[in-house]
Write a protein that holds these residues in place. Structure first.
Motif, PDB file in Angstrom:
ATOM      1  N   TYR A 164       0.835  -1.194   0.000  1.00  0.00           N
ATOM      2  CA  TYR A 164       0.000   0.000   0.000  1.00  0.00           C
ATOM      3  C   TYR A 164       0.872   1.246   0.000  1.00  0.00           C
ATOM      4  CZ  TYR A 164      -3.296  -3.548   1.594  1.00  0.00           C
ATOM      5  OH  TYR A 164      -4.044  -4.696   1.716  1.00  0.00           O
ATOM      6  N   CYS A 199      -4.853  -3.318   4.732  1.00  0.00           N
ATOM      7  CA  CYS A 199      -5.606  -2.074   4.818  1.00  0.00           C
ATOM      8  C   CYS A 199      -7.042  -2.370   4.390  1.00  0.00           C
ATOM      9  CB  CYS A 199      -4.992  -0.977   3.940  1.00  0.00           C
ATOM     10  SG  CYS A 199      -5.882   0.589   4.015  1.00  0.00           S
ATOM     11  N   THR A 221     -11.572   2.067   9.830  1.00  0.00           N
ATOM     12  CA  THR A 221     -10.398   1.717   9.031  1.00  0.00           C
ATOM     13  C   THR A 221      -9.452   0.875   9.865  1.00  0.00           C
ATOM     14  OG1 THR A 221     -10.618   3.871   7.957  1.00  0.00           O
ATOM     15  CG2 THR A 221      -8.624   2.617   7.496  1.00  0.00           C
ATOM     16  N   ILE A 266      -5.541  -0.632   9.604  1.00  0.00           N
ATOM     17  CA  ILE A 266      -4.257  -0.588   8.902  1.00  0.00           C
ATOM     18  C   ILE A 266      -3.257  -1.414   9.691  1.00  0.00           C
ATOM     19  CG2 ILE A 266      -2.385   0.866   8.061  1.00  0.00           C
ATOM     20  CD1 ILE A 266      -4.340   3.136   7.778  1.00  0.00           C
TER      21      ILE A 266
END
Length: 919
Positions: free
Chosen positions: A163, A248, A263, A265
Motif C-alpha cells: 500500500y 488495509c 479503518t 491498517i
C-alpha cells in the motif's frame, strides 16, 4: 499561529519515454498542471546515472521539450516514419531501483486501486508493477545467473498487500501525523528545513501563509527504503514514494444516515522479516519476527478535515517473543521442538526491543503472553520461563510508574474448558488495557460527557491535552506464531477500544458494544480479513481458529475448513517457505548479489544476513542497567518520536505556500473536480456498508447498528441463501393471512433446491393420494386453537390474565353500571321533526363548488322487497326459520325435478336406444 497542512506528493502520474541513449521519466500531479522530468542514462552498463533538474514545467513546456527530444533523436532530419522518442509505459509511482549482477532495473507501479480514505487522503493498493531493464542492449553485459535472480525477486508479489499514499504517511500512526500538524514549528525559528517560499509575500501582496509539513517515514515499516536509497539524495522528494506491507481495509458504519468510517491498517516490519519457521524470536538488534503494528481509525466522514473533523485511533502490536530461539524444521514434524539458541542472562535482546517500543509508543508497555503454561512435554512453556525473568530484570532499572507490565494467560487451556468463557476473560483484560493506555482523539471531550458522565470514562488513561487525548503506551500481544490466538485477543481489545472511540465522538451514550450487532459484525469481518491476510503472509494459510470458534458458534462445516487450513499451512512451511524467504531477503536488500560472494541459493543459512553484529565486535557495548536510549525517560509517558525535541524537528520539512496552492489542496486531491466521475463508481458508494451488508431487510426492525440481532437476521445470511431469500419475500407478502409454517418433520423429506413447479406437482399428487375424511367440528376447533397457539404466545404469559375464564361478579357489576350510564346518557326522545332526514343529517359542504362536494350525499331509498329479504336473512342467521310460501314451494319442486328426475331419465333413454340398434 499559521495554518498547517500535509504536503501532497507532486508526482502521481508518470510516463516513461525511451531513446537509444536515455530514459525520460515525466511525472505530473493528478491534475497534470505541474510536471517534472527525470533523465536516466542508458549507456552505463552497471552504474545508475540519474539527472533531476528540479525544475517545474507547465504542460505546454513539457510538450515542447518532448517535441525537441523527438526531433533531435531521429536518424534523419525530417524523417516521420520512425520516431526518435517512443512511449514505453505509463505508471503511478516508482517502487525503486535494483541491481543484481548486470545493470539496474526500474520498478514502476502500473495499476493501483483505492482501498481507504482518511480525511480526504487516499490510500492505494498496488495492483500491478512493471520491471524494466535500464541499460541499452548494445552495452549490456550478460551474466548466466541474472535471470534466476530476477525470478527470485519477482517472487515477492507486489500486487499482494502493498500500500502507498501520496499525501498520508502510512509508516506513522494517525496520532503522529495529526500531532505533526499541531506542532508549533516556524521555518525561521525551528530546525525544520524550508522547502519553498511565498512569492506573494515578497511582492508585498496580502496573503495567508500555510505551513505544509512532511515528515521522514519510519524506516522500520517501509519496504522499499533500500530500493530508493541510491536516488534518495539525488532526486526531488516528490519522486520518492514509500510503500508498506500488511493490510488495509475500510468499511462504512451508518448511524441513522451519519457515515462513520472504520479503518484497519496493519504495518508489517521490514526488519527480521520472513516466514513462519525460518524467522523466530529476535535478532541481535532487537527486531522480532512477525512484528505487525495494527491501528484502527474511526472518523466522522461528514467532515474530512484533520483540523475540523472528528478522528480517533488506537494502536496495538503483535510480535514474536523477544528472545534468541528457533525451531528446526528438518525433522518434518508438525510442531518442531523449541530451542533457545543463545543464553541471554542480562536480557540484552529484550532490552533493545523494548527500547524501540518506548521510543515509538511511550509507556506503559503491556505484554499479553498467550502461550501455554501446562504441558506434558515442555514446548511453549520454555518461552514463558525465559521471558518473565527478562522483563523482571529490565523493570528493576526503570522508574516504577513506567515499568513494563506482564500479563500471562493460557488461552488454549481456557478454550478447552467448558466452564470458562474465553471472550469474557479477554473482555476483562481488554477493559483494563484500554483504561491504562487510552487512545487518540483529535478533539476535546464533548459537553454531553460532562452532563451525563460515565464511570468508566473517568478512569480512562492516556494523556489529556487541550486538543483532545493522546495514547500513551501500547499493548503487545504474542503467542508462539502470533496468528490465531493473537488475532482473537487483538479483536477483543479493538472491540473495547471501538466502544470508547464511538463514545468519545458522540455516537453512542455508553462506551460498551454487544456482540451480534451490525457494528460489531462489521468490525469482526474487518478483523477476520486482517487476520487471514497476515496469516497468509507469515504462515502460508488463513486463520485456523476464528472469533466464532472461540465463541463456540461456528457451523459444523468450519471443522473441515480448519483441517484444510492446517494442511495448507504445513505444506507451505515444509516446501515453499524457503523460496519465499530468499525472495524477501533479496527484495529488502538484506542480501546483495556480488560476483565475489556465494549466490543466495548457495548459502546454508541466512542467519548472518539478519545478525550483522555477529560478524564483528561492537565498538560500543550497550549498558545492561541504562538500557534505554538517551532522552526517552524525559518525555515519558509520551513517546519520544512524537515529542517536540530538536531531533524530531530535523526530520520535518516545512513548506511555506499560499493557502490555495495545489500541493496542500486536499479538497481537489480527494474530489477531483476536473474529472468526469460516475456517482456509482465512487469509492464511498462501493465500499462495505453496514446498512447494505449487515442490517436486516425486514420491515419494522430498528435500523440502529447497535441493536442486537439474531444470528440469522443479518443481510448477508438472507442474501447468501436463495431459499431463505424466497422465504423472506413470501413472508412479507403473507405475513397477516398465511397459515403457520410447516414443521421440521414436514419439510425433512423435501429438498431445498427444488423448483416451484416441482413443489406444486408434488403437492397435487399428495392431495390425490390422500383418502377423503369427513370433517369433524371438534377437529376444526382444535386446529384453530393450535394455529392460535403457534401464531401468538399465550395470553397468560403476555398479560398475566386468562381471558378464557369468566370474569368475577364484582367486575361484571362494574361493567353493567358503566353500560347503564352510557345508555341513559345517549337516550333522546324521538320527535316528529326528526322523521325528516334533512333535520337528522346536517351536511355542510367543504368545497366552494355547489356540486363538487365530498359531503353532498343523499339518503338511500330501500324498497319493501329488499327490506323483506334483508329481514329474512337476519332472522335466518338468528335461527328463526319462517314458513315457506307457495312461490318457495314451486321453486323447490322445480329444483328437485331438474336435479334428480332428469338425471334418472338419461340412462333409460340410453337403454332404449341400444335396444333399437339391436333390432
Amino acid at each position: 499561529m499559521p495554518l498547517t497542512a500535509a504536503v501532497i506528493g507532486g508526482v502521481q502520474k508518470l510516463v516513461l519515454y525511451e531513446t537509444r541513449a536515455r530514459f525520460f521519466l515525466v511525472g505530473s500531479n493528478d491534475a497534470q498542471t505541474k510536471h517534472r522530468v527525470l533523465k536516466i542514462d542508458r549507456t552505463e552498463p552497471r552504474d545508475l546515472v540519474i539527472i533531476d533538474d528540479k525544475h517545474v514545467y507547465s504542460q505546454l513546456e513539457v510538450r515542447e521539450l518532448l517535441g525537441r527530444l523527438d526531433l533531435g533523436n531521429r536518424t534523419k532530419i525530417g524523417q516521420k516514419g520512425s520516431s526518435g522518442l517512443s512511449r514505453a509505459v505509463s505508471a503511478h509511482g516508482i517502487v525503486g531501483f535494483v541491481r543484481f549482477l548486470e545493470g539496474y532495473y526500474i520498478v514502476l507501479i502500473t495499476k493501483r486501486r483505492k482501498m481507504a480514505d482518511i480525511g480526504g487522503h487516499s490510500i492505494y493498493k498496488i495492483e500491478d508493477t512493471s520491471m524494466i531493464y535500464i541499460p541499452n542492449d548494445s552495452v549490456r553485459v550478460t551474466h548466466p545467473d541474472e535471470a534466476r535472480y530476477v525470478r527470485i525477486f519477482q517472487n515477492v508479489d507486489l500486487s499482494s498487500n502493498f500500500y502507498f499514499s501520496y499525501s498520508y504517511d502510512l509508516s506513522h500512526s494517525l496520532q503522529c501525523n495529526v500531532s505533526l500538524l499541531q506542532m508549533t514549528c516556524d521555518p525561521g525559528e525551528s530546525g525544520g528545513r524550508q522547502d519553498s517560499f511565498d512569492i506573494f509575500e515578497e511582492e508585498g501582496l496580502p496573503t495567508q501563509v500555510v505551513h505544509g509539513f512532511s515528515n521522514e517515514p519510519y524506516a522500520k515499516y517501509v519496504w522499499n527504503g533500500s530500493l530508493l536509497e541510491k536516488v534518495k539524495d539525488i532526486v526531488h522528494p516528490d519522486w520518492l514514494l514509500y510503500i508498506i506491507h500488511g493490510f488495509c481495509g475500510q468499511s462504512k458504519l451508518l448511524i441513522y444516515g451519519r457515515p462513520v468510517y472504520v479503518t484497519l491498517i496493519a504495518r508489517r516490519s521490514s526488519r527480521f522479516a520472513g516466514t513462519r519457521f525460518l524467522k523466530r524470536g529476535a535478532n541481535c538488534e532487537g527486531d522480532v519476527a512477525n512484528e505487525v503494528e495494527t491501528e484502527q481509525i474511526i472518523h466522522d466522514a461528514s467532515v474530512m478535515s484533520f483540523t475540523a473533523g472528528s478522528f480517533s485511533s488506537c494502536v496495538q502490536v503483535r510480535g514474536s517473543v523477544p528472545l534468541h530461539w528457533s525451531q528446526d524444521i528438518s525433522t518434518m514434524m508438525p510442531k518442531p521442538p523449541i530451542r533457545l539458541d543463545q543464553a541471554d542472562p542480562y536480557a540484552h535482546v529484550a532490552a533493545l526491543h523494548f527500547d524501540q517500543m518506548l521510543q515509538r509508543f511511550g509507556s506503559p508497555i503491556i505484554i499479553l503472553n498467550l502461550v501455554k503454561k501446562r504441558e506434558k512435554r515442555k514446548h511453549e512453556k520454555i518461552l514463558s520461563e525465559e521471558l518473565y525473568p527478562a522483563i523482571t530484570n529490565l523493570n528493576q532499572f526503570l522508574p516504577p510508574e513506567h515499568g513494563i507490565e506482564y500479563i500471562a494467560w493460557d488461552m488454549a487451556r481456557y478454550t478447552k474448558s467448558k466452564l470458562c468463557n474465553v471472550l469474557d476473560r479477554l473482555s476483562m483484560i481488554a477493559e483494563n488495557v484500554v483504561k491504562r493506555t487510552g487512545f487518540f482523539v483529535n478533539r476535546p471531550d464533548l459537553y454531553c460527557h460532562t452532563i451525563r458522565p460515565d464511570e468508566r470514562w473517568g478512569d480512562l488513561g492516556g494523556k489529556v491535552t487541550p486538543n483532545g487525548r493522546l495514547q500513551t503506551g501500547v499493548l503487545r500481544t504474542n503467542c508462539v506464531d502470533c496468528l490465531d490466538r493473537t488475532n482473537t485477543a487483538q479483536f477483543m481489545v479493538g472491540k473495547c477500544a471501538l466502544a470508547y472511540q464511538l463514545y468519545a465522538l458522540g455516537m453512542i451514550d455508553k462506551p460498551k458494544l454487544q456482540f451480534d450487532t451490525d457494528c460489531v459484525r462489521l468490525f469482526e469481518e474487518l478483523y477476520e480479513d486482517h487476520g487471514d491476510t497476515l496469516s497468509l503472509q507469515y504462515g502460508g494459510s488463513q486463520l485456523v481458529h476464528r472469533v466464532k470458534t472461540y465463541r463456540k458458534i461456528a457451523p459444523w462445516t468450519q471443522h473441515s475448513k480448519d483441517i484444510m487450513q492446517t494442511l495448507s499451512r504445513y505444506y507451505s512451511n515444509a516446501f515453499s517457505d524457503a523460496d519465499r524467504q530468499d525472495a524477501i531477503n533479496l527484495f529488502l536488500q538484506v542480501f546483495q548479489p556480488c560476483e565475489s560472494k556465494p549466490h543466495l541459493w548457495e548459502l546454508p543459512t541466512d542467519f548472518y544476513l539478519h545478525h550483522s553484529n555477529t560478524m564483528s565486535l561492537p565498538h560500543q557495548r550497550h549498558s545492561y542497567t541504562h538500557w534505554w536510549s538517551d532522552g526517552v525517560l524525559t518525555f515519558l509517558p509520551l513517546p519520544y518520536d512524537e515529542a517536540q525535541c530538536e531531533d524530531n524537528r530535523r526530520k520535518v520539512v516545512v513548506k511555506r505556500v499560499n493557502r490555495y496552492d495545489e500541493s496542500i489542496d486536499i479538497y481537489t486531491e480527494s474530489f477531483k473536480p476536473y474529472e468526469l466521475t460516475a456517482f456509482d463508481d465512487t469509492f464511498s458508494i462501493a465500499m462495505t456498508n453496514s446498512s447494505r451488508e449487515f442490517m436486516p431487510k425486514s420491515v419494522g426492525l430498528d435500523p440502529s447498528p447497535f441493536t442486537v440481532r439474531k444470528p440469522d437476521e443479518s443481510a448477508k445470511s438472507v442474501l447468501g441463501n436463495k431459499s431463505s431469500k424466497e422465504d423472506l419475500v413470501l413472508q412479507r407478502k403473507t405475513a397477516a393471512s398465511a397459515p403457520p409454517p410447516p414443521t421440521e418433520e414436514q419439510i425433512s423429506s423435501s429438498s431445498e433446491d427444488e423448483s416451484e413447479e416441482e413443489r406444486e406437482d408434488d403437492g397435487n399428487g399428495s392431495q390425490r393420494s390422500t383418502p377423503i375424511r369427513l370433517a369433524d367440528p371438534s377437529d376444526s376447533i382444535r386446529t384453530h386453537e393450535d394455529q392460535a397457539q403457534q401464531r401468538l404466545p399465550p395470553v397468560r404469559e403476555t398479560y398475566g390474565l386468562n381471558l378464557l375464564a369468566d370474569p368475577p361478579d364484582e367486575d361484571m357489576l362494574v361493567y353493567h353500571r358503566f353500560a347503564h350510564l352510557g345508555q341513559n346518557q345517549h337516550k333522546v326522545e324521538r320527535r316528529d321533526d326528526m322523521k325528516k332526514s334533512d333535520s337528522v343529517f346536517s351536511l355542510a359542504p367543504v368545497s366552494v363548488f355547489p356540486v363538487d362536494s365530498v359531503l353532498e350525499v343523499s339518503v338511500p331509498v330501500v324498497d319493501v322487497q329488499s327490506r323483506s329479504v334483508f329481514e329474512c336473512h337476519v332472522q335466518t342467521g338468528r335461527g328463526w326459520v319462517r314458513t315457506l310460501c307457495h312461490e318457495d314451494l314451486l321453486m323447490y319442486r322445480e329444483y328437485i325435478r331438474n336435479r334428480y328426475i332428469s338425471v334418472s331419465r338419461r340412462p333409460e333413454a340410453a337403454a332404449r336406444a341400444d335396444v333399437t340398434r339391436v333390432y
